[in-house]
Motif scaffolding. Structure first.
Motif, PDB file in Angstrom:
ATOM      1  N   PHE A  76      15.169  29.260  19.688  1.00  0.00           N
ATOM      2  CA  PHE A  76      15.713  29.998  18.544  1.00  0.00           C
ATOM      3  C   PHE A  76      15.457  29.212  17.259  1.00  0.00           C
ATOM      4  O   PHE A  76      16.384  28.658  16.656  1.00  0.00           O
ATOM      5  N   PRO A  77      14.195  29.130  16.827  1.00  0.00           N
ATOM      6  CA  PRO A  77      13.865  28.345  15.629  1.00  0.00           C
ATOM      7  C   PRO A  77      14.338  29.052  14.356  1.00  0.00           C
ATOM      8  O   PRO A  77      14.694  30.244  14.398  1.00  0.00           O
ATOM      9  N   PRO A  78      14.358  28.350  13.216  1.00  0.00           N
ATOM     10  CA  PRO A  78      14.700  28.996  11.946  1.00  0.00           C
ATOM     11  C   PRO A  78      13.822  30.223  11.732  1.00  0.00           C
ATOM     12  O   PRO A  78      12.666  30.231  12.160  1.00  0.00           O
ATOM     13  N   PRO A  79      14.353  31.294  11.125  1.00  0.00           N
ATOM     14  CA  PRO A  79      15.631  31.359  10.384  1.00  0.00           C
ATOM     15  C   PRO A  79      16.881  31.535  11.230  1.00  0.00           C
ATOM     16  O   PRO A  79      17.960  31.746  10.681  1.00  0.00           O
ATOM     17  N   PHE A  80      16.786  31.478  12.581  1.00  0.00           N
ATOM     18  CA  PHE A  80      17.997  31.514  13.400  1.00  0.00           C
ATOM     19  C   PHE A  80      18.893  30.350  12.976  1.00  0.00           C
ATOM     20  O   PHE A  80      18.438  29.206  12.889  1.00  0.00           O
ATOM     21  N   PRO A  81      20.185  30.597  12.685  1.00  0.00           N
ATOM     22  CA  PRO A  81      21.057  29.535  12.174  1.00  0.00           C
ATOM     23  C   PRO A  81      21.313  28.435  13.204  1.00  0.00           C
ATOM     24  O   PRO A  81      21.722  28.721  14.333  1.00  0.00           O
ATOM     25  N   SER A  82      21.072  27.218  12.809  1.00  0.00           N
ATOM     26  CA  SER A  82      21.193  26.085  13.735  1.00  0.00           C
ATOM     27  C   SER A  82      22.616  25.899  14.232  1.00  0.00           C
ATOM     28  O   SER A  82      22.831  25.349  15.328  1.00  0.00           O
ATOM     29  N   GLU A  83      23.609  26.359  13.465  1.00  0.00           N
ATOM     30  CA  GLU A  83      24.995  26.194  13.909  1.00  0.00           C
ATOM     31  C   GLU A  83      25.321  27.062  15.116  1.00  0.00           C
ATOM     32  O   GLU A  83      26.366  26.888  15.748  1.00  0.00           O
ATOM     33  N   LEU A  84      24.420  28.001  15.459  1.00  0.00           N
ATOM     34  CA  LEU A  84      24.634  28.830  16.640  1.00  0.00           C
ATOM     35  C   LEU A  84      23.978  28.260  17.891  1.00  0.00           C
ATOM     36  O   LEU A  84      24.136  28.816  18.978  1.00  0.00           O
TER      37      LEU A  84
END
Length: 221
Positions: free
Chosen positions: A38-46
Motif C-alpha cells: 500500500f504505497p503512497p498516496p495510501f496513508p502510512s498511518e493506516l
C-alpha cells in the motif's frame, strides 16, 4: 497453533510454502509488507503498527496467520472473533475491528471476522490470498464457529455508480456480468454476499461501501 505446508504454483512450477501463526519476531516483515503493498498516496498511518500487531498475537493468536515462500514472509491475514447478528448487519470496518487493534475480540462470539489480508505485489499471481483465506476457514472449523465474515471493497463500483446501486453492482458481479478485483476474488474463495454496508471504509473507489461476504462452516450445528 497453526502450521500448513503446501505447494503453490507459478505457472506450472510448484513452489513450497508454509502458512503459520505470526509472532513478535515477524512484526518488521509484516509492516514492510504493508508498506510495499500500500504505497503512497495510501496513508502510512493506516499500515500496521507494533501496538496493533502485539494485540493480534495477544488477544487472538489463532487468527494471526502469515505465509512464507523460501523462508520469506510474503503475506498475512488477520481476524478476530465477534458476535454477529445477520438481522442487524450494519457496521463499519473501524467499529467491528476496533480500528485494527481488536481489543473487542470476543472469544464467546460466533463469527471469525477478517480484519485484513495482504500479499506482496510480486507474489500475487501465486494464489496466496486464496490459500490464506482457506486457512482462516480452517480456523473457523477448528473452533466450531458459525461463519467466516468480512467486508470486501468494491473498487470497480465507482465506474458504475451513476448507472446502478451498489446492490445492483454486486448482483451483476455474482451473475458474471461484471468483474470486480476484490469481490470476484472473494467469490472464488467460497464467500457469498450477505449485505451492503454504507460508510464501511474511507474508500472513494468503492464509494465508501463494503460488501459483507461470508463462508458458513458446513460442520456448524
Amino acid at each position: 497453533m497453526y502450521r500448513k505446508e503446501l505447494f503453490v504454483f507459478n505457472g506450472d512450477t510448484p513452489i513450497p510454502a508454509i502458512i503459520r501463526n505470526y509472532e513478535v519476531k515477524d512484526f518488521p516483515d509484516l509492516i514492510r509488507i504493508q508498506r510495499e503493498s500500500f504505497p503512497p498516496p495510501f496513508p502510512s498511518e493506516l499500515w500496521w503498527n507494533e501496538e496493533q500487531l502485539s494485540n493480534h498475537v495477544r488477544f487472538f493468536p489463532k487468527g494471526a496467520l502469515c505465509i512464507e515462500i523460501n523462508g520469506e514472509i510474503v503475506g498475512s491475514i488477520t481476524g478476530l472473533i465477534v458476535r454477529f447478528d445477520p438481522q442487524h448487519p450494519e457496521h463499519s470496518w473501524s467499529e467491528i475491528t476496533d480500528d485494527g487493534y481488536i481489543r473487542n475480540h470476543d472469544a464467546s462470539g460466533n463469527t471469525l471476522y477478517i480484519v485484513d489480508i495482504c500479499v506482496l505485489p510480486a507474489y500475487r499471481k501465486l494464489g496466496l490470498g486464496k490459500w490464506l483465506m482457506f486457512s482462516m476457514s480452517d480456523v473457523v472449523t477448528h473452533l466450531g464457529l458459525k461463519r467466516l465474515l468480512g467486508g470486501g471493497r468494491m473498487p470497480g463500483y465507482h465506474k458504475k455508480a451513476n448507472d446502478m446501486t451498489p446492490q445492483e453492482y454486486l448482483h451483476a458481479v455474482t451473475k458474471g456480468d461484471l468483474k470486480d478485483p476484490v469481490i470476484s476474488f472473494l467469490l472464488r474463495c467460497g464467500r457469498t454476499p450477505v449485505h451492503i454496508a454504507a460508510n464501511y471504509l474511507e474508500d472513494e473507489e468503492s464509494c465508501h461501501y463494503g460488501a459483507l461476504m461470508e463462508w458458513k462452516n458446513p460442520f456448524y450445528s
